[in-house]
Design a protein around this motif. Sequence first.
Motif, mmCIF file in Angstrom:
data_model
loop_
_atom_site.group_PDB
_atom_site.id
_atom_site.type_symbol
_atom_site.label_atom_id
_atom_site.label_comp_id
_atom_site.label_asym_id
_atom_site.label_seq_id
_atom_site.Cartn_x
_atom_site.Cartn_y
_atom_site.Cartn_z
ATOM 1 N N ALA A 758 0.834 -1.213 0.000
ATOM 2 C CA ALA A 758 0.000 0.000 0.000
ATOM 3 C C ALA A 758 0.865 1.258 0.000
ATOM 4 C CB ALA A 758 -0.930 -0.006 1.216
ATOM 5 N N ASP A 759 1.938 1.236 0.781
ATOM 6 C CA ASP A 759 2.828 2.398 0.824
ATOM 7 C C ASP A 759 3.450 2.668 -0.542
ATOM 8 O OD1 ASP A 759 2.248 2.730 3.464
ATOM 9 O OD2 ASP A 759 4.191 2.007 4.221
ATOM 10 N N TRP A 760 3.867 1.595 -1.254
ATOM 11 C CA TRP A 760 4.457 1.786 -2.586
ATOM 12 C C TRP A 760 3.448 2.420 -3.541
ATOM 13 C CZ3 TRP A 760 9.169 1.917 -4.528
ATOM 14 C CH2 TRP A 760 9.291 2.016 -5.912
ATOM 15 N N GLU A 761 2.229 1.933 -3.499
ATOM 16 C CA GLU A 761 1.195 2.467 -4.395
ATOM 17 C C GLU A 761 0.965 3.953 -4.151
ATOM 18 O OE1 GLU A 761 -2.004 -0.156 -3.516
ATOM 19 O OE2 GLU A 761 -1.276 -1.771 -4.831
ATOM 20 N N GLN A 762 1.181 4.387 -2.925
ATOM 21 C CA GLN A 762 1.042 5.809 -2.616
ATOM 22 C C GLN A 762 2.266 6.612 -3.063
ATOM 23 O OE1 GLN A 762 -1.640 7.463 -1.214
ATOM 24 N NE2 GLN A 762 -2.701 5.502 -1.517
ATOM 25 N N ARG A 763 3.441 6.014 -2.988
ATOM 26 C CA ARG A 763 4.676 6.759 -3.242
ATOM 27 C C ARG A 763 5.109 6.785 -4.696
ATOM 28 N NH1 ARG A 763 8.525 4.893 1.895
ATOM 29 N NH2 ARG A 763 6.897 5.164 3.490
ATOM 30 N N SER A 764 4.763 5.759 -5.487
ATOM 31 C CA SER A 764 5.304 5.662 -6.845
ATOM 32 C C SER A 764 4.365 4.925 -7.785
ATOM 33 C CB SER A 764 6.664 4.935 -6.818
ATOM 34 O OG SER A 764 7.175 4.759 -8.122
ATOM 35 N N GLY A 765 4.408 5.315 -9.041
ATOM 36 C CA GLY A 765 3.656 4.618 -10.081
ATOM 37 C C GLY A 765 4.533 3.698 -10.901
ATOM 38 N N LEU A 766 5.796 3.505 -10.463
ATOM 39 C CA LEU A 766 6.726 2.644 -11.194
ATOM 40 C C LEU A 766 6.474 1.166 -10.880
ATOM 41 C CD1 LEU A 766 10.093 4.584 -10.763
ATOM 42 C CD2 LEU A 766 8.697 4.407 -12.838
ATOM 43 N N PRO A 767 6.931 0.289 -11.766
ATOM 44 C CA PRO A 767 6.854 -1.145 -11.473
ATOM 45 C C PRO A 767 7.729 -1.490 -10.271
ATOM 46 C CG PRO A 767 7.308 -0.763 -13.806
ATOM 47 C CD PRO A 767 7.500 0.547 -13.108
ATOM 48 N N VAL A 768 7.296 -2.477 -9.499
ATOM 49 C CA VAL A 768 8.053 -2.914 -8.339
ATOM 50 C C VAL A 768 7.915 -4.427 -8.176
ATOM 51 C CG1 VAL A 768 6.162 -2.634 -6.669
ATOM 52 C CG2 VAL A 768 8.550 -2.384 -5.899
ATOM 53 N N TYR A 769 8.945 -5.053 -7.655
ATOM 54 C CA TYR A 769 8.916 -6.483 -7.334
ATOM 55 C C TYR A 769 9.638 -6.682 -6.014
ATOM 56 C CZ TYR A 769 13.727 -6.298 -9.047
ATOM 57 O OH TYR A 769 15.037 -5.959 -9.234
ATOM 58 N N PHE A 770 9.398 -7.818 -5.378
ATOM 59 C CA PHE A 770 10.135 -8.147 -4.171
ATOM 60 C C PHE A 770 11.436 -8.840 -4.580
ATOM 61 C CE2 PHE A 770 5.842 -7.764 -2.261
ATOM 62 C CZ PHE A 770 6.152 -6.745 -1.378
ATOM 63 N N GLY A 771 12.562 -8.168 -4.291
ATOM 64 C CA GLY A 771 13.862 -8.726 -4.648
ATOM 65 C C GLY A 771 14.223 -9.929 -3.805
ATOM 66 N N GLU A 772 13.789 -9.922 -2.559
ATOM 67 C CA GLU A 772 13.917 -11.074 -1.664
ATOM 68 C C GLU A 772 12.689 -11.150 -0.780
ATOM 69 O OE1 GLU A 772 17.392 -10.847 0.750
ATOM 70 O OE2 GLU A 772 18.798 -10.751 -0.939
ATOM 71 N N TYR A 773 12.209 -12.379 -0.562
ATOM 72 C CA TYR A 773 11.168 -12.625 0.429
ATOM 73 C C TYR A 773 11.214 -14.111 0.753
ATOM 74 C CZ TYR A 773 8.043 -14.885 -3.006
ATOM 75 O OH TYR A 773 7.491 -15.729 -3.946
ATOM 76 N N GLY A 774 10.496 -14.521 1.791
ATOM 77 C CA GLY A 774 10.428 -15.930 2.137
ATOM 78 C C GLY A 774 10.764 -16.191 3.584
ATOM 79 N N ALA A 775 11.199 -17.414 3.855
ATOM 80 C CA ALA A 775 11.555 -17.828 5.211
ATOM 81 C C ALA A 775 12.598 -18.923 5.132
ATOM 82 C CB ALA A 775 10.326 -18.323 5.966
ATOM 83 N N ASP A 776 13.442 -19.004 6.158
ATOM 84 C CA ASP A 776 14.425 -20.092 6.191
ATOM 85 C C ASP A 776 13.804 -21.333 6.830
ATOM 86 O OD1 ASP A 776 15.162 -20.158 9.191
ATOM 87 O OD2 ASP A 776 15.502 -18.044 8.681
ATOM 88 N N ALA A 777 14.548 -22.420 6.793
ATOM 89 C CA ALA A 777 14.018 -23.716 7.237
ATOM 90 C C ALA A 777 14.441 -24.097 8.650
ATOM 91 C CB ALA A 777 14.455 -24.814 6.255
ATOM 92 N N TRP A 778 15.091 -23.165 9.383
ATOM 93 C CA TRP A 778 15.471 -23.464 10.762
ATOM 94 C C TRP A 778 14.638 -22.618 11.706
ATOM 95 C CZ3 TRP A 778 18.461 -27.229 12.684
ATOM 96 C CH2 TRP A 778 18.789 -27.183 14.051
ATOM 97 N N ASN A 779 14.107 -23.234 12.712
ATOM 98 C CA ASN A 779 13.269 -22.548 13.678
ATOM 99 C C ASN A 779 14.063 -22.348 14.963
ATOM 100 O OD1 ASN A 779 11.322 -21.676 15.520
ATOM 101 N ND2 ASN A 779 9.708 -22.967 14.616
ATOM 102 N N ALA A 780 14.453 -21.099 15.213
ATOM 103 C CA ALA A 780 15.245 -20.813 16.417
ATOM 104 C C ALA A 780 14.437 -20.969 17.692
ATOM 105 C CB ALA A 780 15.814 -19.397 16.328
#
Length: 924
Positions: A758-780
């Motif tokens: 939502a913040d991106w949609e307010q700040r810019s009309g440019l294309p955007v993607y998530f360069g990194e996202y996800g989760a690791d496989a170890w649960n601390a």
Amino acid sequence: MMPLRKQASHSAAVAALLVLLASAVGGAPGPTARVTVSGRQLLWDGKPMHLKGVNWNPVPWGGTHPPSATDYQDSVERDAELLHQMGVNAVRTYTPMTDRMVLDKLWARGIWVISTVYGYAGQTPQQAAEYVNAVKDHPAILMWVIGNEWNYNKLYSSMSMGDTLDRIRTVCDIIKQVDPDHPVSTIYGHIPDSSVLAKLSNIDVWGLNVYSGLDFGPVIADWEQRSGLPVYFGEYGADAWNALTNREDQDAQALATRVLTETIVQHSSVSGGSLLGGFVFELTDEWWKDGHGSVSVHDVGGAAPGAGPYPDLTFNEEWWGLVDIDRKPRKAFHALAEVQLPAGAATPELVPVDPGSGLPTTSLPSAIGLPSAACSGHPTCAPLGLSGDCCPTTAGNALWCCGNSAESPMASQAAPGSVSSQPLTVPSNSSSDVPLSDPGAPQDLKVPSSSSFELSDPPASQALKVPGNSSSGLSDPPAQDLTIGSEPTLGIKLNTTLALFEPSTERQTSLDRFHCLLIVGSLEYRGHSQFQIGPEADDAAPKAGLAFRRGGSAACAVAYWGLRQPCPTARVTVSGRQLLWDGKPMHLKGVNWNPVPWGGTHPPSATDYQDSVERDAELLHQMGVNAVRTYTPMTDHMVLDKLWARGIWVINTVYGYAGQSPQQAAEYVTAVKDHPAILMWVIGNEWNYNKLYSSMSMGDTLDRIRTVCDIIKQVDPDHPVSTIYGHIPDSSVLAKLSNIDVWGLNVYSGLDFGPVIADWEQRSGLPVYFGEYGADAWNALTNREDQDAQALATRVLTETIVQHSSVSGGSLLGGFVFELTDEWWKDGHGSVSVHDVGGAAPGAGPYPDLTFNEEWWGLVDIDRKPRKAFHALAEVQLPAGTATPELVPVDPGSGLPTTSLPSAIGLPSAACSGHTTCAPRVSC
């Protein structure tokens, strides 16, 4: 001495242009192989060679073997100049060299490469064939190498000597199947006995690693008795540390270098001896080699098999460089430079290139056999006074232009706008002689409306008919045969090359642009031409173009016809919040890819990418992934080919840290900007946290990114430029980097992206993607692996991205899961050979423990065993209407396309002929 490796119809009233080209397998004008073996000699274009060589393994300070792709790229310009200063004409690499940008830069300095395409038993023999296929057409390639003193290390395995010999023989046979035009060599420690020579009778050229003080002992005489094959010293020389005095001893190293090199020249096969030459070990110090020391400290020690160097008979492994690790020359550098090649030794004939423009200072060599009138004007030629079409190599650093005549090599001798005749063949069934001329500067083409041209459909022979009353005002040259090949091989028999030119200033628009790929011998040309169509031009006007390839044992050519449909200048375009591929919106279902193997460290080596791409591309394909992001510059065409064969685009980080010069980014871009797998260029990774891995201020970091972006756009206006920020930039950052086309955001915030979308949609009309996202496989929280939690986060977050896809009206281009495989080097407190728990990273935290367990992020583990998150990602589908690449099916055995190029290219299927390098890389 390297230790164990971890690691391009119809009648019509007006014709704009006709270009027809003869083609055949073999035949004139040039040999299919430039490198041949004759007795004890190695011949280049029939002339005997002497190899004044140096071993090149540019591992930087703090790095380990093997060198990364970036290590080669970052060092080649500087190192090629140093090698040139010493008069070195060949380098030997210890890992497969498939990076054309690196090869181009070496070749620009007249340096051949003997490339080790099979170094250790952990490779499959077929991998060697892949490395060979990737660059066998490059003129810098001289020989292929199998192994390094494998009699000591058994190809770095526990195989028996018999099994080692069998493996080398098998690999040699496989290499020769895919490339009969380059010799295959293997390198032995000291000298093999007769039984080994007999077992490996398929080896063409032998290399011997010999260290025995200030001479080679009986090795030269013994070889002359045992074999009549060519031989060279794969390693020789001395290190710069004297264990007898426990200090650096440049004088002793220089003496050994000079004496041994002079001995090799005295026994050169050029002048009747038995030696092809030799390779001094080595160009630069490598600080990783003492296993008991630190990669950041210049230690004394290390171990290697074999005899010993002068003066102490001790291998001081970190002191072998002719220059030190900072490239400061030692006395041995100057000693080697003073030893001259023997008289009569072959040297490559290179084209002088203007360093500012990158354009050649001479015309296309007459040996290629193409008359200059066959080339059309191109705007970039004009500044140098060159007429003709400029045709660059893939790296763009060795271009050629057609001159005014084959007899006048300096095209600039003709004044711009002058016209000189160039003889060409006219088919015997033409109704009249065809008037042709060759402009002295780029000219528009204008054909009077009274002219008519009749073209028959391919694959029949083509003829150009011009009515006798045609008044084009062009000169009429005498005829001259142009022969390229002798027998038709494609069902298209063409015997002429024709082009029409006429100076005109009446129209400067309606330009028809098409691309051509032209490879003759071992020279590669890629360029585009612009042609004036004339006032009567319309969509019914035919176009013609050419593509010609000559290399190895085969040649292929294609002349293509079709309605005038100008090729788009870019397949990738930005439109609002969307990224378009051929006009269709894209959604990126991506994964970050950084294939550091067990025992390795970042960045991945060139071999790491090569060894993993086949397997990893298949895993990505199984998950429905259509894009990967790299953290280092990807300039290896072989790696890109294999990704593209699976429909995987690449967003390529060409500038990652402030230690690079901005111009390096331009070089990486130029090297692969024509590859269809390239989708975007990336500058930096969450640089708001790391300031491009420097101590720069935020302001200086922004300035650097803006500068690099501008430079990239100068060399490639046809691909978007992206940068990747940690979380979300504020309005001031967006304003400062207004030249960025597409933004990437690295966001870790549990099972959602918080307010970021939502913040991106307010700040810019440019294309955007998530360069990194996800989760690791170890649960601390539970201190154990938790595949269920990783899979849940992967599915939920990826579904969220699809729900907000710009394909269906949202704001997101997609995203890149972090990451494909575990990387065991990332916990700075642990071992690269142990799967540790720990590590650190900036930003918020992943689900469920808000902790970055750095060595556990893989969708598959380090052995490529899929985790549950692998299957969770595979289950998430692309949004409806998403663009997908149209690929050419390729036969895995021959590498040839199994069908014609896609109709989307706008060419009839009869227009294209198959060639191993065409299918994955070149579209008409």
